[in-house]
Scaffold this active site. Sequence first.
Site, mmCIF file in Angstrom:
data_model
loop_
_atom_site.group_PDB
_atom_site.id
_atom_site.type_symbol
_atom_site.label_atom_id
_atom_site.label_comp_id
_atom_site.label_asym_id
_atom_site.label_seq_id
_atom_site.Cartn_x
_atom_site.Cartn_y
_atom_site.Cartn_z
ATOM 1 N N GLY A 1 0.800 -1.205 0.000
ATOM 2 C CA GLY A 1 0.000 0.000 0.000
ATOM 3 C C GLY A 1 0.836 1.261 0.000
ATOM 4 N N CYS A 2 1.074 1.814 1.193
ATOM 5 C CA CYS A 2 1.746 3.108 1.286
ATOM 6 C C CYS A 2 3.206 3.036 0.871
ATOM 7 C CB CYS A 2 1.608 3.652 2.701
ATOM 8 S SG CYS A 2 -0.118 3.957 3.152
ATOM 9 N N VAL A 3 3.874 1.922 1.137
ATOM 10 C CA VAL A 3 5.260 1.780 0.686
ATOM 11 C C VAL A 3 5.303 1.766 -0.835
ATOM 12 C CG1 VAL A 3 7.237 0.208 0.588
ATOM 13 C CG2 VAL A 3 6.122 0.678 2.777
#
Length: 232
Positions: free
Chosen positions: A167-169
Amino acid sequence: MSKPWDGIISEEEQRAYNAAGFGRATGLGKRPALLIIDVQYRTTGTVPKPFWEAIEEYPTSCGDVAWRAVGHIAELLAVFRERQWPVLYPYVAPKQSFDFGRLSDKVPAIMGVAAKGYEFVAEIAPAEHDILLPKKHPSAFFGTPLASYLINAGADTLVVTGCSTSGCVRGSVVDAFAYNFRVLVPQDAVYDRSATSHAVNLFDMASKYADVMPTVDAVAALRAIDQPGPRR
């Protein structure tokens, strides 16, 4: 040397990527910056526990895999502290009533996280001069001044750690690549609640957007940089 995605991405598929020329290393520049993304108790739990126990405290926790990653993040952070290189913390700020949207539609649990869940994990918590970047969406670049801070620091390389791999990575890595930064993802310093998604996204990032390697190799590569990067 085995890769995190071996046994998940077939040998035939890996051969196809290699044949097309994907996955070449870009290497590090001279001025790295460290991103520690969303390493908050809401993604780790307050103490290491297996996944199904951890989510009793925070449904958004990734369980003990998070705590193993925290140990590796601490190793990288020690190098950045020693060299006085910039460290930035993109993080999810406490949700307000006006934050309802498509993300809350997909993951309603994010709207009910207790205040403690938003605290940074003590083992890798920010120091006085680190840069804190509250964000509302997966990429640490979207709707934040991250690019401006990196330009001001003269950074040419991002070491991306934290949660979640898929996701955010990943979102931050893709955007960093689009801004033409060199990107390094230490494979054991990122974490996800899905081992399969973790492995597949590491494979995809390694193929297209970043150098992916164990923390021990990342630390060695960082220590091999001749000139200190920019001070904060």
